[in-house]
Design a protein around this motif. Structure first.
Motif, PDB file in Angstrom:
ATOM      1  N   ARG A  89      -0.109  25.698 -13.648  1.00  0.00           N
ATOM      2  CA  ARG A  89      -0.523  27.083 -13.863  1.00  0.00           C
ATOM      3  C   ARG A  89      -1.349  27.580 -12.677  1.00  0.00           C
ATOM      4  O   ARG A  89      -2.367  26.970 -12.309  1.00  0.00           O
ATOM      5  CB  ARG A  89      -1.334  27.196 -15.148  1.00  0.00           C
ATOM      6  N   PHE A  90      -0.918  28.691 -12.085  1.00  0.00           N
ATOM      7  CA  PHE A  90      -1.632  29.336 -10.982  1.00  0.00           C
ATOM      8  C   PHE A  90      -2.296  30.604 -11.508  1.00  0.00           C
ATOM      9  O   PHE A  90      -1.624  31.482 -12.068  1.00  0.00           O
ATOM     10  CB  PHE A  90      -0.673  29.699  -9.843  1.00  0.00           C
ATOM     11  N   SER A 111     -10.676  34.700  -6.221  1.00  0.00           N
ATOM     12  CA  SER A 111     -10.606  33.324  -6.718  1.00  0.00           C
ATOM     13  C   SER A 111      -9.169  32.926  -6.975  1.00  0.00           C
ATOM     14  O   SER A 111      -8.311  33.770  -7.257  1.00  0.00           O
ATOM     15  CB  SER A 111     -11.427  33.165  -8.007  1.00  0.00           C
ATOM     16  N   ILE A 112      -8.917  31.627  -6.877  1.00  0.00           N
ATOM     17  CA  ILE A 112      -7.624  31.060  -7.237  1.00  0.00           C
ATOM     18  C   ILE A 112      -7.885  29.717  -7.915  1.00  0.00           C
ATOM     19  O   ILE A 112      -8.771  28.960  -7.512  1.00  0.00           O
ATOM     20  CB  ILE A 112      -6.694  30.887  -6.009  1.00  0.00           C
ATOM     21  N   ASN A 113      -7.119  29.474  -8.971  1.00  0.00           N
ATOM     22  CA  ASN A 113      -7.286  28.257  -9.754  1.00  0.00           C
ATOM     23  C   ASN A 113      -5.909  27.662 -10.049  1.00  0.00           C
ATOM     24  O   ASN A 113      -4.976  28.389 -10.387  1.00  0.00           O
ATOM     25  CB  ASN A 113      -8.025  28.560 -11.057  1.00  0.00           C
ATOM     26  N   ILE A 114      -5.792  26.356  -9.890  1.00  0.00           N
ATOM     27  CA  ILE A 114      -4.552  25.645 -10.193  1.00  0.00           C
ATOM     28  C   ILE A 114      -4.851  24.632 -11.287  1.00  0.00           C
ATOM     29  O   ILE A 114      -5.733  23.779 -11.129  1.00  0.00           O
ATOM     30  CB  ILE A 114      -3.994  24.930  -8.952  1.00  0.00           C
ATOM     31  N   ARG A 115      -4.120  24.727 -12.384  1.00  0.00           N
ATOM     32  CA  ARG A 115      -4.292  23.792 -13.506  1.00  0.00           C
ATOM     33  C   ARG A 115      -2.990  23.042 -13.732  1.00  0.00           C
ATOM     34  O   ARG A 115      -1.965  23.636 -14.061  1.00  0.00           O
ATOM     35  CB  ARG A 115      -4.719  24.531 -14.773  1.00  0.00           C
ATOM     36  N   GLN A 116      -3.035  21.738 -13.540  1.00  0.00           N
ATOM     37  CA  GLN A 116      -1.850  20.894 -13.685  1.00  0.00           C
ATOM     38  C   GLN A 116      -1.910  20.128 -15.002  1.00  0.00           C
ATOM     39  O   GLN A 116      -2.875  19.406 -15.276  1.00  0.00           O
ATOM     40  CB  GLN A 116      -1.768  19.902 -12.526  1.00  0.00           C
ATOM     41  N   TYR A 123      -5.557  18.090 -18.585  1.00  0.00           N
ATOM     42  CA  TYR A 123      -5.305  19.007 -17.478  1.00  0.00           C
ATOM     43  C   TYR A 123      -6.229  18.673 -16.309  1.00  0.00           C
ATOM     44  O   TYR A 123      -7.405  18.317 -16.494  1.00  0.00           O
ATOM     45  CB  TYR A 123      -5.548  20.461 -17.909  1.00  0.00           C
ATOM     46  N   LEU A 124      -5.683  18.838 -15.111  1.00  0.00           N
ATOM     47  CA  LEU A 124      -6.452  18.679 -13.886  1.00  0.00           C
ATOM     48  C   LEU A 124      -6.621  20.058 -13.258  1.00  0.00           C
ATOM     49  O   LEU A 124      -5.651  20.806 -13.110  1.00  0.00           O
ATOM     50  CB  LEU A 124      -5.729  17.744 -12.911  1.00  0.00           C
TER      51      LEU A 124
END
Length: 343
Positions: A89-90, A111-116, A123-124
């Protein structure tokens, strides 16, 4: 040779289809505008507000201690399945705050967030946030060569990068851990205030109750002096507690009460550094938001908040100078939709 070429083309087509299939995901977006009123956005103490009223040069010509504010925001959310069947998820967000009565205070942040997804509700997280330029106010500055005093513009930029992990405690409860690195870089002639910060976060989200949900965030950090200009130590330690209570009403309407308590203690014991030596401060913030469930893509969220800082120092004048209070009230209007486009 022709067979090899056909096989290569088939493999290439299968590979490209796989990539396109993994990237195929809707793009959710949200646009917002937020008219609001803020008292004391420069965080002036009562003493400073009085000085500014008596001396127009104290704030370098700024005539107001409060301001009408217009804030704009944009959000994007995109979650392709890049690794197996697990979503990456971006989230990207930008905000702009325009202070009508104190335009010097206007600023932007990104801001930008990446959730794997790691599977099994784990989740990371990896994120980056930046506020490039933020005006504090004009401060008194002493030139060490000429020994002359003047009021100079004080701006700084700050950014934060973090790495986190979230997993379930039970079906409706989760816990998050975060480690973050943050910088504060001040423009000349205040570069001696530069800081580098390390902080850790622990957040627990409790959602098993029917009528409300609750979250609690604890944060501890160390701000180290990043100063090559003088021998003063401006470093400090800090501790934050952020409880948030959301009450669920019939019709999926909600009321949210977000609070924050902060402590900060400076390390300096230098007798010639009256601003930081022996200084301790705590701060309380409260914000109340109504979250009605509107049919359709529109968002209307009224809010109001209050903030107060209390400073204790070995110098009573510093305590009076750095203590302040302020409040704000406004409403957020938004529009949310989706681009159902496949790549």
């Amino acid at each position: 040779m022709r067979r090899l070429l056909i096989i290569a083309l088939l493999f290439g087509q299968l590979f490209s289809q796989s990539i396109f299939q993994r990237l195929a995901a809707p793009v959710f977006y949200e646009l917002g505008v937020e008219p609001n009123y803020q008292s004391n956005p420069l965080n002036l103490s009562e003493l400073e507000i009085q000085k500014a009223a008596e001396d127009s040069e104290y704030l370098n010509g700024i005539a107001y201690s409060s301001s009408n504010v217009l804030s704009f925001s944009g959000k994007l959310n995109y979650a392709p399945r890049l690794f197996g069947n697990r979503k990456t998820r971006f989230n990207a967000q930008l905000t702009h705050h325009y202070y009508h009565d104190i335009p010097e205070r206007s600023y932007q942040s990104y801001s930008i967030n990446i959730r794997q997804s790691l599977g099994n509700y784990r989740y990371l997280d990896l994120g980056y946030w930046i506020l490039p330029d933020y005006y504090l106010r004009n401060y008194l500055y002493r030139d060490m060569r000429s020994l002359q005093y003047s009021r100079e513009v004080c701006n700084f930029g700050t950014d934060r990068i973090w790495l986190g992990l979230q997993h379930r405690l039970s079906k409706k409860n989760t816990i998050e851990y975060n480690l973050a690195l943050r910088n504060e870089i001040y423009q000349a002639p205040f570069s001696h205030y530069d800081l580098i910060m390390m902080e850790g976060d622990l957040r627990v989200n409790l959602g098993q109750f029917d009528s409300f949900s609750f979250s609690m965030e604890l944060q501890y950090g160390l701000a180290e002096n990043d100063n090559n200009y003088d021998d003063k130590d401006r470093s400090y330690k800090y501790f934050h507690i952020r409880p948030t209570l959301t009450y669920h009403l019939p019709g999926k309407h909600r009321l949210r009460l977000a609070t924050r308590y902060e402590q900060r203690g400076y390390y300096s014991e230098q007798y010639d550094d009256l601003l930081h030596a022996g200084r301790y401060q705590d701060e309380v913030r409260i914000e109340f938001t109504a979250l009605p469930n509107l049919s359709g893509p529109f968002i209307v969220e009224p809010f109001a908040g209050y903030r107060e800082r209390r400073v204790d120092s070995s110098d009573a004048a510093v305590a009076d100078l750095k203590s302040f209070s302020r409040y704000w009230i406004g409403v957020r209007f938004g529009f949310k939709s989706v681009i159902d486009m496949y790549f």
